[in-house]
Write a protein that holds these residues in place. Structure first.
Motif, mmCIF file in Angstrom:
data_model
loop_
_atom_site.group_PDB
_atom_site.id
_atom_site.type_symbol
_atom_site.label_atom_id
_atom_site.label_comp_id
_atom_site.label_asym_id
_atom_site.label_seq_id
_atom_site.Cartn_x
_atom_site.Cartn_y
_atom_site.Cartn_z
ATOM 1 N N ASP A 274 0.807 -1.226 0.000
ATOM 2 C CA ASP A 274 0.000 0.000 0.000
ATOM 3 C C ASP A 274 0.839 1.275 0.000
ATOM 4 O O ASP A 274 0.291 2.374 -0.121
ATOM 5 N N GLN A 275 2.191 1.152 0.101
ATOM 6 C CA GLN A 275 3.050 2.334 0.060
ATOM 7 C C GLN A 275 3.776 2.502 -1.282
ATOM 8 O O GLN A 275 4.422 3.515 -1.518
ATOM 9 N N ILE A 276 3.673 1.504 -2.148
ATOM 10 C CA ILE A 276 4.471 1.517 -3.379
ATOM 11 C C ILE A 276 4.090 2.673 -4.290
ATOM 12 O O ILE A 276 4.956 3.411 -4.780
ATOM 13 N N ALA A 277 2.814 2.851 -4.560
ATOM 14 C CA ALA A 277 2.382 3.910 -5.485
ATOM 15 C C ALA A 277 2.858 5.274 -5.002
ATOM 16 O O ALA A 277 3.358 6.085 -5.791
ATOM 17 N N ALA A 278 2.724 5.534 -3.703
ATOM 18 C CA ALA A 278 3.155 6.829 -3.159
ATOM 19 C C ALA A 278 4.650 7.023 -3.321
ATOM 20 O O ALA A 278 5.115 8.129 -3.636
ATOM 21 N N ASN A 279 5.434 5.946 -3.110
ATOM 22 C CA ASN A 279 6.884 6.035 -3.288
ATOM 23 C C ASN A 279 7.242 6.397 -4.723
ATOM 24 O O ASN A 279 8.136 7.217 -4.968
ATOM 25 N N MET A 280 6.570 5.796 -5.686
ATOM 26 C CA MET A 280 6.874 6.075 -7.090
ATOM 27 C C MET A 280 6.536 7.525 -7.444
ATOM 28 O O MET A 280 7.320 8.217 -8.101
ATOM 29 N N LYS A 281 5.377 7.976 -7.026
ATOM 30 C CA LYS A 281 4.943 9.336 -7.366
ATOM 31 C C LYS A 281 5.830 10.379 -6.682
ATOM 32 O O LYS A 281 6.138 11.426 -7.264
ATOM 33 N N LEU A 282 6.274 10.082 -5.460
ATOM 34 C CA LEU A 282 7.158 11.004 -4.743
ATOM 35 C C LEU A 282 8.495 11.128 -5.472
ATOM 36 O O LEU A 282 9.038 12.232 -5.631
ATOM 37 N N GLN A 283 9.040 10.002 -5.921
ATOM 38 C CA GLN A 283 10.309 10.055 -6.641
ATOM 39 C C GLN A 283 10.187 10.877 -7.917
ATOM 40 O O GLN A 283 11.048 11.706 -8.217
ATOM 41 N N LYS A 284 9.133 10.623 -8.673
ATOM 42 C CA LYS A 284 8.960 11.348 -9.935
ATOM 43 C C LYS A 284 8.843 12.848 -9.690
ATOM 44 O O LYS A 284 9.354 13.661 -10.475
ATOM 45 N N GLN A 285 8.181 13.213 -8.607
ATOM 46 C CA GLN A 285 8.015 14.630 -8.293
ATOM 47 C C GLN A 285 9.339 15.259 -7.867
ATOM 48 O O GLN A 285 9.733 16.321 -8.365
ATOM 49 N N LEU A 286 10.057 14.602 -6.965
ATOM 50 C CA LEU A 286 11.289 15.175 -6.429
ATOM 51 C C LEU A 286 12.420 15.165 -7.451
ATOM 52 O O LEU A 286 13.310 16.021 -7.401
ATOM 53 N N CYS A 287 12.391 14.197 -8.378
ATOM 54 C CA CYS A 287 13.487 14.045 -9.340
ATOM 55 C C CYS A 287 13.096 14.494 -10.747
ATOM 56 O O CYS A 287 13.774 14.153 -11.728
ATOM 57 N N LYS A 288 12.005 15.248 -10.846
ATOM 58 C CA LYS A 288 11.593 15.901 -12.098
ATOM 59 C C LYS A 288 11.445 14.926 -13.264
ATOM 60 O O LYS A 288 11.819 15.213 -14.391
ATOM 61 N N GLY A 289 10.907 13.733 -12.966
ATOM 62 C CA GLY A 289 10.620 12.777 -14.024
ATOM 63 C C GLY A 289 11.795 11.964 -14.506
ATOM 64 O O GLY A 289 11.684 11.251 -15.516
ATOM 65 N N ALA A 290 12.932 12.052 -13.835
ATOM 66 C CA ALA A 290 14.082 11.216 -14.221
ATOM 67 C C ALA A 290 13.691 9.746 -14.136
ATOM 68 O O ALA A 290 12.910 9.344 -13.263
ATOM 69 N N PRO A 291 14.194 8.894 -15.040
ATOM 70 C CA PRO A 291 13.846 7.473 -14.996
ATOM 71 C C PRO A 291 14.147 6.853 -13.641
ATOM 72 O O PRO A 291 15.190 7.122 -13.034
ATOM 73 N N PHE A 292 13.216 6.009 -13.179
ATOM 74 C CA PHE A 292 13.294 5.425 -11.843
ATOM 75 C C PHE A 292 13.569 3.926 -11.966
ATOM 76 O O PHE A 292 12.888 3.201 -12.699
ATOM 77 N N TYR A 293 14.571 3.469 -11.215
ATOM 78 C CA TYR A 293 15.093 2.097 -11.264
ATOM 79 C C TYR A 293 14.899 1.486 -9.883
ATOM 80 O O TYR A 293 15.489 1.956 -8.902
ATOM 81 N N VAL A 294 14.057 0.447 -9.767
ATOM 82 C CA VAL A 294 13.715 -0.086 -8.454
ATOM 83 C C VAL A 294 14.126 -1.548 -8.313
ATOM 84 O O VAL A 294 14.127 -2.312 -9.282
ATOM 85 N N LEU A 295 14.480 -1.915 -7.091
ATOM 86 C CA LEU A 295 14.804 -3.297 -6.751
ATOM 87 C C LEU A 295 13.534 -3.938 -6.210
ATOM 88 O O LEU A 295 13.188 -3.794 -5.050
ATOM 89 N N GLY A 296 12.826 -4.628 -7.054
ATOM 90 C CA GLY A 296 11.526 -5.187 -6.672
ATOM 91 C C GLY A 296 10.414 -4.214 -7.031
ATOM 92 O O GLY A 296 10.136 -4.029 -8.209
#
Length: 434
Positions: A274-296
Protein backbone atom coordinates in the motif's frame (compact mmCIF):
# COMPACT_ATOMS: atom_id res chain seq x y z
CA UNK A 1 32.54 14.23 -27.39
CA UNK A 2 28.91 15.18 -26.73
CA UNK A 3 26.57 12.91 -24.77
CA UNK A 4 23.19 11.65 -25.95
CA UNK A 5 21.65 14.29 -23.69
CA UNK A 6 23.71 17.12 -25.16
CA UNK A 7 23.11 16.02 -28.74
CA UNK A 8 19.36 15.78 -28.09
CA UNK A 9 19.37 19.31 -26.70
CA UNK A 10 21.08 20.44 -29.90
CA UNK A 11 18.20 18.95 -31.88
CA UNK A 12 20.31 16.10 -33.26
CA UNK A 13 18.93 12.59 -33.71
CA UNK A 14 21.55 9.92 -33.05
CA UNK A 15 21.75 6.37 -34.31
CA UNK A 16 20.97 5.16 -30.78
CA UNK A 17 17.78 7.25 -30.71
CA UNK A 18 16.71 5.76 -34.04
CA UNK A 19 17.29 2.24 -32.72
CA UNK A 20 15.26 2.95 -29.59
CA UNK A 21 12.44 4.53 -31.61
CA UNK A 22 12.22 1.41 -33.79
CA UNK A 23 12.24 -0.90 -30.77
CA UNK A 24 9.50 1.06 -29.05
CA UNK A 25 7.40 1.81 -32.16
CA UNK A 26 7.61 5.52 -31.39
CA UNK A 27 8.39 8.69 -33.33
CA UNK A 28 12.13 9.32 -33.13
CA UNK A 29 11.50 13.03 -32.61
CA UNK A 30 9.57 12.23 -29.44
CA UNK A 31 12.47 10.06 -28.27
CA UNK A 32 14.87 12.94 -28.90
CA UNK A 33 12.65 15.42 -27.03
CA UNK A 34 12.45 13.20 -23.97
CA UNK A 35 16.17 12.47 -23.98
CA UNK A 36 16.71 16.23 -24.10
CA UNK A 37 14.47 16.79 -21.08
CA UNK A 38 16.02 13.87 -19.18
CA UNK A 39 12.88 11.74 -18.89
CA UNK A 40 14.40 9.12 -21.22
CA UNK A 41 17.92 7.82 -20.77
CA UNK A 42 19.87 5.83 -23.36
CA UNK A 43 22.60 4.05 -21.40
CA UNK A 44 25.28 3.63 -24.06
CA UNK A 45 28.94 4.08 -23.18
CA UNK A 46 30.94 5.09 -26.25
CA UNK A 47 33.37 2.24 -25.51
CA UNK A 48 30.74 -0.53 -25.31
CA UNK A 49 31.02 -1.56 -28.94
CA UNK A 50 28.88 -4.73 -28.78
CA UNK A 51 25.87 -2.89 -27.34
CA UNK A 52 22.45 -2.73 -28.97
CA UNK A 53 21.14 0.48 -27.35
CA UNK A 54 17.95 0.53 -25.32
CA UNK A 55 16.02 3.39 -23.81
CA UNK A 56 14.71 3.69 -20.26
CA UNK A 57 12.04 6.14 -19.25
CA UNK A 58 8.84 7.99 -20.06
CA UNK A 59 6.52 6.23 -22.49
CA UNK A 60 8.90 3.32 -23.09
CA UNK A 61 8.40 -0.34 -22.25
CA UNK A 62 9.47 -1.19 -18.71
CA UNK A 63 13.01 -2.55 -18.74
CA UNK A 64 14.44 -5.42 -16.69
CA UNK A 65 17.94 -5.80 -15.23
CA UNK A 66 19.68 -8.98 -14.06
CA UNK A 67 22.48 -8.91 -11.47
CA UNK A 68 25.45 -11.20 -12.06
CA UNK A 69 29.09 -11.24 -10.96
CA UNK A 70 31.69 -13.07 -8.95
CA UNK A 71 32.01 -13.16 -5.18
CA UNK A 72 34.79 -14.04 -2.77
CA UNK A 73 33.17 -17.47 -2.35
CA UNK A 74 32.73 -17.98 -6.11
CA UNK A 75 35.49 -16.01 -7.91
CA UNK A 76 35.34 -17.88 -11.26
CA UNK A 77 34.14 -15.68 -14.14
CA UNK A 78 33.05 -18.50 -16.47
CA UNK A 79 29.75 -19.28 -14.67
CA UNK A 80 28.93 -15.57 -14.68
CA UNK A 81 29.40 -15.39 -18.44
CA UNK A 82 26.97 -18.30 -18.78
CA UNK A 83 24.55 -16.38 -16.54
CA UNK A 84 25.02 -13.34 -18.77
CA UNK A 85 23.86 -15.33 -21.78
CA UNK A 86 21.03 -16.90 -19.78
CA UNK A 87 19.81 -13.43 -18.77
CA UNK A 88 19.96 -12.18 -22.36
CA UNK A 89 18.20 -15.31 -23.65
CA UNK A 90 15.45 -14.82 -21.05
CA UNK A 91 14.88 -11.27 -22.30
CA UNK A 92 16.81 -9.06 -19.89
CA UNK A 93 17.45 -5.51 -21.12
CA UNK A 94 20.49 -5.00 -18.91
CA UNK A 95 22.88 -6.77 -16.57
CA UNK A 96 24.82 -5.42 -13.65
CA UNK A 97 28.27 -6.77 -12.86
CA UNK A 98 28.41 -6.86 -9.07
CA UNK A 99 31.71 -8.73 -8.90
CA UNK A 100 33.61 -8.62 -5.62
CA UNK A 101 35.90 -11.63 -6.07
CA UNK A 102 39.42 -11.69 -7.41
CA UNK A 103 40.16 -10.25 -10.85
CA UNK A 104 37.28 -7.77 -10.86
CA UNK A 105 38.76 -5.96 -13.86
CA UNK A 106 38.92 -9.17 -15.88
CA UNK A 107 35.34 -10.09 -14.96
CA UNK A 108 33.93 -6.70 -15.91
CA UNK A 109 35.80 -6.49 -19.20
CA UNK A 110 34.70 -9.98 -20.23
CA UNK A 111 31.06 -9.20 -19.42
CA UNK A 112 31.12 -5.89 -21.29
CA UNK A 113 32.82 -7.45 -24.29
CA UNK A 114 30.22 -10.22 -24.59
CA UNK A 115 27.11 -8.27 -23.64
CA UNK A 116 24.74 -6.91 -26.27
CA UNK A 117 22.60 -5.34 -23.53
CA UNK A 118 23.37 -2.46 -21.17
CA UNK A 119 25.97 -3.22 -18.50
CA UNK A 120 25.90 -1.52 -15.13
CA UNK A 121 28.53 -1.58 -12.40
CA UNK A 122 29.00 -0.46 -8.78
CA UNK A 123 32.50 1.07 -8.64
CA UNK A 124 32.65 1.21 -4.84
CA UNK A 125 32.84 -2.61 -4.78
CA UNK A 126 36.11 -2.54 -6.65
CA UNK A 127 37.33 0.47 -4.67
CA UNK A 128 36.78 -1.30 -1.37
CA UNK A 129 38.45 -4.55 -2.50
CA UNK A 130 41.42 -2.55 -3.79
CA UNK A 131 41.52 -0.47 -0.59
CA UNK A 132 41.80 -3.59 1.55
CA UNK A 133 44.71 -4.79 -0.57
CA UNK A 134 46.35 -1.36 -0.63
CA UNK A 135 45.62 0.04 2.83
CA UNK A 136 44.51 -2.97 4.85
CA UNK A 137 41.02 -1.67 5.63
CA UNK A 138 37.97 -0.25 3.84
CA UNK A 139 37.87 2.75 6.17
CA UNK A 140 41.31 3.82 4.90
CA UNK A 141 40.00 4.16 1.36
CA UNK A 142 40.52 7.64 -0.12
CA UNK A 143 38.42 9.82 -2.39
CA UNK A 144 41.02 9.33 -5.09
CA UNK A 145 40.66 5.54 -4.73
CA UNK A 146 36.93 5.90 -5.40
CA UNK A 147 37.39 8.18 -8.40
CA UNK A 148 40.05 5.89 -9.82
CA UNK A 149 37.63 2.94 -9.78
CA UNK A 150 34.93 5.07 -11.44
CA UNK A 151 37.34 6.23 -14.15
CA UNK A 152 38.59 2.70 -14.91
CA UNK A 153 35.08 1.27 -15.19
CA UNK A 154 33.89 4.18 -17.33
CA UNK A 155 36.82 3.72 -19.71
CA UNK A 156 36.13 -0.03 -19.89
CA UNK A 157 32.64 0.62 -21.25
CA UNK A 158 30.19 0.49 -18.33
CA UNK A 159 26.93 1.96 -19.60
CA UNK A 160 25.59 2.99 -16.19
CA UNK A 161 27.17 3.08 -12.76
CA UNK A 162 25.51 2.96 -9.37
CA UNK A 163 27.15 5.61 -7.22
CA UNK A 164 25.96 6.29 -3.69
CA UNK A 165 26.27 10.07 -3.67
CA UNK A 166 23.16 10.75 -1.60
CA UNK A 167 24.32 9.09 1.63
CA UNK A 168 25.34 12.19 3.54
CA UNK A 169 26.07 12.78 7.22
CA UNK A 170 22.68 14.45 7.52
CA UNK A 171 20.92 11.40 6.12
CA UNK A 172 22.75 9.04 8.47
CA UNK A 173 21.88 11.24 11.43
CA UNK A 174 18.20 11.09 10.50
CA UNK A 175 18.41 7.30 10.37
CA UNK A 176 20.03 7.17 13.80
CA UNK A 177 17.42 9.49 15.32
CA UNK A 178 14.43 7.62 13.95
CA UNK A 179 15.91 4.14 14.33
CA UNK A 180 15.68 1.18 11.99
CA UNK A 181 15.26 -2.56 12.23
CA UNK A 182 17.64 -3.47 9.38
CA UNK A 183 19.81 -0.33 9.36
CA UNK A 184 21.73 -0.31 6.02
CA UNK A 185 21.24 -3.25 3.64
CA UNK A 186 22.80 -1.76 0.52
CA UNK A 187 26.30 -3.19 0.24
CA UNK A 188 27.66 0.00 -1.32
CA UNK A 189 25.68 2.07 1.15
CA UNK A 190 27.17 0.13 4.04
CA UNK A 191 30.72 0.66 2.77
CA UNK A 192 30.31 4.41 2.50
CA UNK A 193 28.35 4.68 5.75
CA UNK A 194 31.04 2.77 7.64
CA UNK A 195 33.72 4.97 6.09
CA UNK A 196 31.92 8.16 7.09
CA UNK A 197 31.21 7.05 10.65
CA UNK A 198 34.81 5.89 11.17
CA UNK A 199 36.44 8.97 9.66
CA UNK A 200 33.84 11.49 10.85
CA UNK A 201 33.85 13.05 7.39
CA UNK A 202 31.33 13.78 4.67
CA UNK A 203 30.73 11.28 1.87
CA UNK A 204 33.55 11.80 -0.66
CA UNK A 205 31.20 10.72 -3.46
CA UNK A 206 28.98 13.66 -2.55
CA UNK A 207 31.87 16.10 -2.13
CA UNK A 208 33.54 15.04 -5.39
CA UNK A 209 30.28 14.79 -7.37
CA UNK A 210 31.36 17.28 -10.02
CA UNK A 211 34.53 15.28 -10.66
CA UNK A 212 32.43 12.13 -11.04
CA UNK A 213 30.17 13.89 -13.53
CA UNK A 214 33.20 14.94 -15.58
CA UNK A 215 34.26 11.29 -15.84
CA UNK A 216 30.75 10.17 -16.79
CA UNK A 217 30.39 12.87 -19.42
CA UNK A 218 33.66 11.88 -21.10
CA UNK A 219 32.34 8.38 -21.94
CA UNK A 220 28.60 9.13 -21.88
CA UNK A 221 28.11 6.96 -18.81
CA UNK A 222 24.67 7.25 -17.23
CA UNK A 223 25.00 7.93 -13.52
CA UNK A 224 22.62 5.75 -11.56
CA UNK A 225 22.10 7.54 -8.27
CA UNK A 226 22.16 4.73 -5.73
CA UNK A 227 19.79 4.57 -2.77
CA UNK A 228 22.28 3.57 -0.12
CA UNK A 229 19.63 3.74 2.61
CA UNK A 230 16.89 1.87 0.79
CA UNK A 231 14.66 -0.04 3.22
CA UNK A 232 15.73 -3.64 3.75
CA UNK A 233 12.53 -4.68 5.49
CA UNK A 234 8.92 -3.51 5.46
CA UNK A 235 9.26 -1.88 8.88
CA UNK A 236 11.88 0.56 7.54
CA UNK A 237 10.01 1.61 4.40
CA UNK A 238 9.33 5.29 3.64
CA UNK A 239 11.18 6.50 6.72
CA UNK A 240 12.92 9.84 7.14
CA UNK A 241 16.34 8.58 6.05
CA UNK A 242 15.00 7.11 2.81
CA UNK A 243 13.07 10.28 1.95
CA UNK A 244 15.92 12.61 2.93
CA UNK A 245 18.29 10.71 0.67
CA UNK A 246 15.72 10.93 -2.14
CA UNK A 247 15.51 14.71 -1.72
CA UNK A 248 19.29 14.92 -2.11
CA UNK A 249 19.18 12.64 -5.15
CA UNK A 250 16.68 15.04 -6.74
CA UNK A 251 19.17 17.86 -6.32
CA UNK A 252 21.93 15.69 -7.78
CA UNK A 253 19.74 14.99 -10.82
CA UNK A 254 19.65 18.74 -11.53
CA UNK A 255 23.43 18.97 -11.26
CA UNK A 256 23.98 16.01 -13.59
CA UNK A 257 21.64 17.42 -16.23
CA UNK A 258 23.38 20.80 -15.99
CA UNK A 259 26.63 19.05 -16.94
CA UNK A 260 25.07 17.08 -19.79
CA UNK A 261 25.16 13.74 -17.97
CA UNK A 262 22.28 11.28 -18.22
CA UNK A 263 20.70 10.06 -14.98
CA UNK A 264 18.80 7.15 -13.47
CA UNK A 265 17.51 7.31 -9.90
CA UNK A 266 17.41 4.13 -7.82
CA UNK A 267 14.64 3.26 -5.39
CA UNK A 268 13.50 0.71 -2.81
CA UNK A 269 13.73 -2.06 -1.72
CA UNK A 270 11.27 -3.67 0.71
CA UNK A 271 7.99 -1.73 0.68
CA UNK A 272 4.47 -2.67 1.85
CA UNK A 273 2.09 -2.98 -1.09
CA UNK A 274 0.00 0.00 0.00
CA UNK A 275 3.05 2.33 0.06
CA UNK A 276 4.47 1.52 -3.38
CA UNK A 277 2.38 3.91 -5.48
CA UNK A 278 3.15 6.83 -3.16
CA UNK A 279 6.88 6.03 -3.29
CA UNK A 280 6.87 6.07 -7.09
CA UNK A 281 4.94 9.34 -7.37
CA UNK A 282 7.16 11.00 -4.74
CA UNK A 283 10.31 10.06 -6.64
CA UNK A 284 8.96 11.35 -9.94
CA UNK A 285 8.01 14.63 -8.29
CA UNK A 286 11.29 15.18 -6.43
CA UNK A 287 13.49 14.05 -9.34
CA UNK A 288 11.59 15.90 -12.10
CA UNK A 289 10.62 12.78 -14.02
CA UNK A 290 14.08 11.22 -14.22
CA UNK A 291 13.85 7.47 -15.00
CA UNK A 292 13.29 5.42 -11.84
CA UNK A 293 15.09 2.10 -11.26
CA UNK A 294 13.72 -0.09 -8.45
CA UNK A 295 14.80 -3.30 -6.75
CA UNK A 296 11.53 -5.19 -6.67
CA UNK A 297 10.01 -3.72 -4.58
CA UNK A 298 9.53 -6.77 -2.35
CA UNK A 299 6.12 -6.71 -0.67
CA UNK A 300 6.83 -9.12 2.18
CA UNK A 301 9.87 -10.21 4.19
CA UNK A 302 8.83 -13.83 4.81
CA UNK A 303 9.30 -15.56 1.44
CA UNK A 304 12.95 -16.62 1.06
CA UNK A 305 13.13 -18.97 -1.89
CA UNK A 306 10.17 -17.18 -3.50
CA UNK A 307 11.37 -13.60 -3.49
CA UNK A 308 11.19 -13.47 -7.29
CA UNK A 309 7.42 -13.67 -6.73
CA UNK A 310 7.26 -11.08 -3.94
CA UNK A 311 9.39 -8.85 -6.19
CA UNK A 312 7.15 -9.34 -9.23
CA UNK A 313 4.07 -8.41 -7.21
CA UNK A 314 5.70 -5.15 -6.13
CA UNK A 315 7.32 -4.55 -9.49
CA UNK A 316 4.01 -4.59 -11.32
CA UNK A 317 2.51 -1.95 -9.05
CA UNK A 318 5.71 0.11 -9.10
CA UNK A 319 5.94 0.14 -12.89
CA UNK A 320 2.23 0.85 -13.29
CA UNK A 321 2.79 3.93 -11.11
CA UNK A 322 5.85 5.28 -12.88
CA UNK A 323 8.89 3.05 -12.33
CA UNK A 324 10.78 2.61 -15.60
CA UNK A 325 13.37 -0.06 -14.82
CA UNK A 326 13.00 -3.17 -12.64
CA UNK A 327 16.00 -4.89 -11.10
CA UNK A 328 15.18 -8.57 -10.91
CA UNK A 329 15.16 -10.56 -7.70
CA UNK A 330 15.90 -14.27 -7.92
CA UNK A 331 14.61 -17.17 -5.79
CA UNK A 332 18.05 -17.16 -4.13
CA UNK A 333 17.71 -13.56 -2.84
CA UNK A 334 18.68 -13.35 0.86
CA UNK A 335 20.01 -16.93 0.68
CA UNK A 336 22.87 -17.48 -1.78
CA UNK A 337 24.58 -16.52 -5.02
CA UNK A 338 22.02 -17.32 -7.75
CA UNK A 339 22.45 -20.25 -10.10
CA UNK A 340 21.91 -20.07 -13.85
CA UNK A 341 18.35 -21.33 -13.38
CA UNK A 342 17.76 -18.72 -10.66
CA UNK A 343 18.87 -16.02 -13.09
CA UNK A 344 16.42 -17.32 -15.69
CA UNK A 345 13.54 -17.46 -13.20
CA UNK A 346 14.34 -13.99 -11.89
CA UNK A 347 14.37 -12.41 -15.35
CA UNK A 348 11.11 -14.08 -16.38
CA UNK A 349 9.36 -13.04 -13.15
CA UNK A 350 10.45 -9.42 -13.63
CA UNK A 351 9.46 -9.49 -17.29
CA UNK A 352 5.98 -10.66 -16.32
CA UNK A 353 5.75 -7.76 -13.88
CA UNK A 354 7.03 -5.32 -16.49
CA UNK A 355 4.62 -6.54 -19.15
CA UNK A 356 1.62 -6.44 -16.81
CA UNK A 357 2.48 -2.82 -16.04
CA UNK A 358 3.04 -1.97 -19.72
CA UNK A 359 -0.53 -3.02 -20.46
CA UNK A 360 -1.72 -0.51 -17.85
CA UNK A 361 0.64 2.18 -19.19
CA UNK A 362 -0.62 1.71 -22.75
CA UNK A 363 2.78 0.85 -24.17
CA UNK A 364 2.47 0.19 -27.95
CA UNK A 365 2.07 -3.51 -28.67
CA UNK A 366 1.59 -4.64 -25.05
CA UNK A 367 -2.13 -5.48 -25.29
CA UNK A 368 -1.66 -6.91 -28.78
CA UNK A 369 0.58 -9.65 -27.41
CA UNK A 370 -2.13 -10.78 -24.98
CA UNK A 371 -4.82 -10.59 -27.65
CA UNK A 372 -2.82 -12.87 -29.93
CA UNK A 373 -2.42 -15.36 -27.09
CA UNK A 374 -6.16 -15.27 -26.34
CA UNK A 375 -6.99 -16.00 -29.96
CA UNK A 376 -4.47 -18.86 -30.07
CA UNK A 377 -6.01 -20.39 -26.93
CA UNK A 378 -9.50 -20.10 -28.36
CA UNK A 379 -8.33 -21.88 -31.52
CA UNK A 380 -6.48 -24.53 -29.45
CA UNK A 381 -3.44 -23.62 -31.52
CA UNK A 382 -0.71 -25.00 -29.29
CA UNK A 383 2.21 -24.14 -31.51
CA UNK A 384 1.15 -20.50 -31.60
CA UNK A 385 0.59 -20.47 -27.83
CA UNK A 386 4.09 -21.80 -27.22
CA UNK A 387 5.54 -19.30 -29.68
CA UNK A 388 3.80 -16.41 -27.88
CA UNK A 389 4.68 -17.56 -24.34
CA UNK A 390 6.99 -15.31 -22.33
CA UNK A 391 9.02 -18.47 -21.53
CA UNK A 392 8.43 -20.76 -24.53
CA UNK A 393 10.77 -23.56 -23.42
CA UNK A 394 9.15 -23.94 -20.01
CA UNK A 395 5.66 -23.85 -21.52
CA UNK A 396 6.67 -26.51 -24.03
CA UNK A 397 8.09 -28.73 -21.26
CA UNK A 398 4.79 -28.69 -19.41
CA UNK A 399 2.77 -29.27 -22.57
CA UNK A 400 4.86 -32.25 -23.68
CA UNK A 401 5.22 -33.81 -20.23
CA UNK A 402 1.53 -34.06 -19.34
CA UNK A 403 -0.27 -34.47 -22.66
CA UNK A 404 -0.35 -37.25 -25.22
CA UNK A 405 0.95 -36.34 -28.68
CA UNK A 406 -1.49 -34.52 -30.96
CA UNK A 407 -4.13 -34.15 -28.22
CA UNK A 408 -6.37 -31.21 -29.04
CA UNK A 409 -7.19 -30.07 -25.53
CA UNK A 410 -4.95 -30.28 -22.45
CA UNK A 411 -4.87 -32.92 -19.74
CA UNK A 412 -6.36 -30.51 -17.19
CA UNK A 413 -9.79 -30.62 -18.83
CA UNK A 414 -9.42 -33.41 -21.39
CA UNK A 415 -12.75 -34.14 -23.07
CA UNK A 416 -14.38 -31.37 -21.04
CA UNK A 417 -12.42 -28.45 -22.47
CA UNK A 418 -14.64 -25.40 -22.00
CA UNK A 419 -13.41 -23.58 -25.09
CA UNK A 420 -13.89 -26.66 -27.29
CA UNK A 421 -17.38 -27.45 -25.99
CA UNK A 422 -18.76 -23.92 -26.23
CA UNK A 423 -17.02 -23.35 -29.55
CA UNK A 424 -18.77 -26.34 -31.09
CA UNK A 425 -22.20 -25.00 -30.12
CA UNK A 426 -21.52 -21.34 -30.86
CA UNK A 427 -20.48 -22.28 -34.38
CA UNK A 428 -23.80 -24.00 -35.04
CA UNK A 429 -26.72 -21.93 -36.42
CA UNK A 430 -29.37 -21.16 -33.81
CA UNK A 431 -33.03 -22.01 -34.34
CA UNK A 432 -34.56 -18.67 -33.40
CA UNK A 433 -38.04 -20.18 -33.34
CA UNK A 434 -37.14 -22.92 -30.90
Amino acid sequence: MATQLELARQGKITEAMEIVAKQEKMDVNLIRERVAEGTITICANVNHTSLIPRGVGKGLSTKVNANIGTSSAYPDIEPELIKLQAAIDAGADAVMDLSTGDNIDMSRRAIIEKSTVMVGTVPIYQATVDAIKKHGAVVDMTADDLLHAIAVQAKDGADFMTIHCGVTREVIQRMRKQGRIADVVSRGGSFITGWMLHNQKENPLYERYDDILDICRQYDVTISLGDGLRPGCLADATDRAQIQELIILGELVDRAWAKGVQVLVEGPGHVPFDQIAANMKLQKQLCKGAPFYVLGPLVTDVAPGYDHITSAIGGTLAAANGADFLCYVTPAEHLALPTIEDVHEGVIASRIAAHAADIVKGIPGAKDWDLKMAKARKALDWQEQLKLAIDPKKAERYRNARNTPNTEACSMCGDYCAMKIVGEYLNKPMDLCD
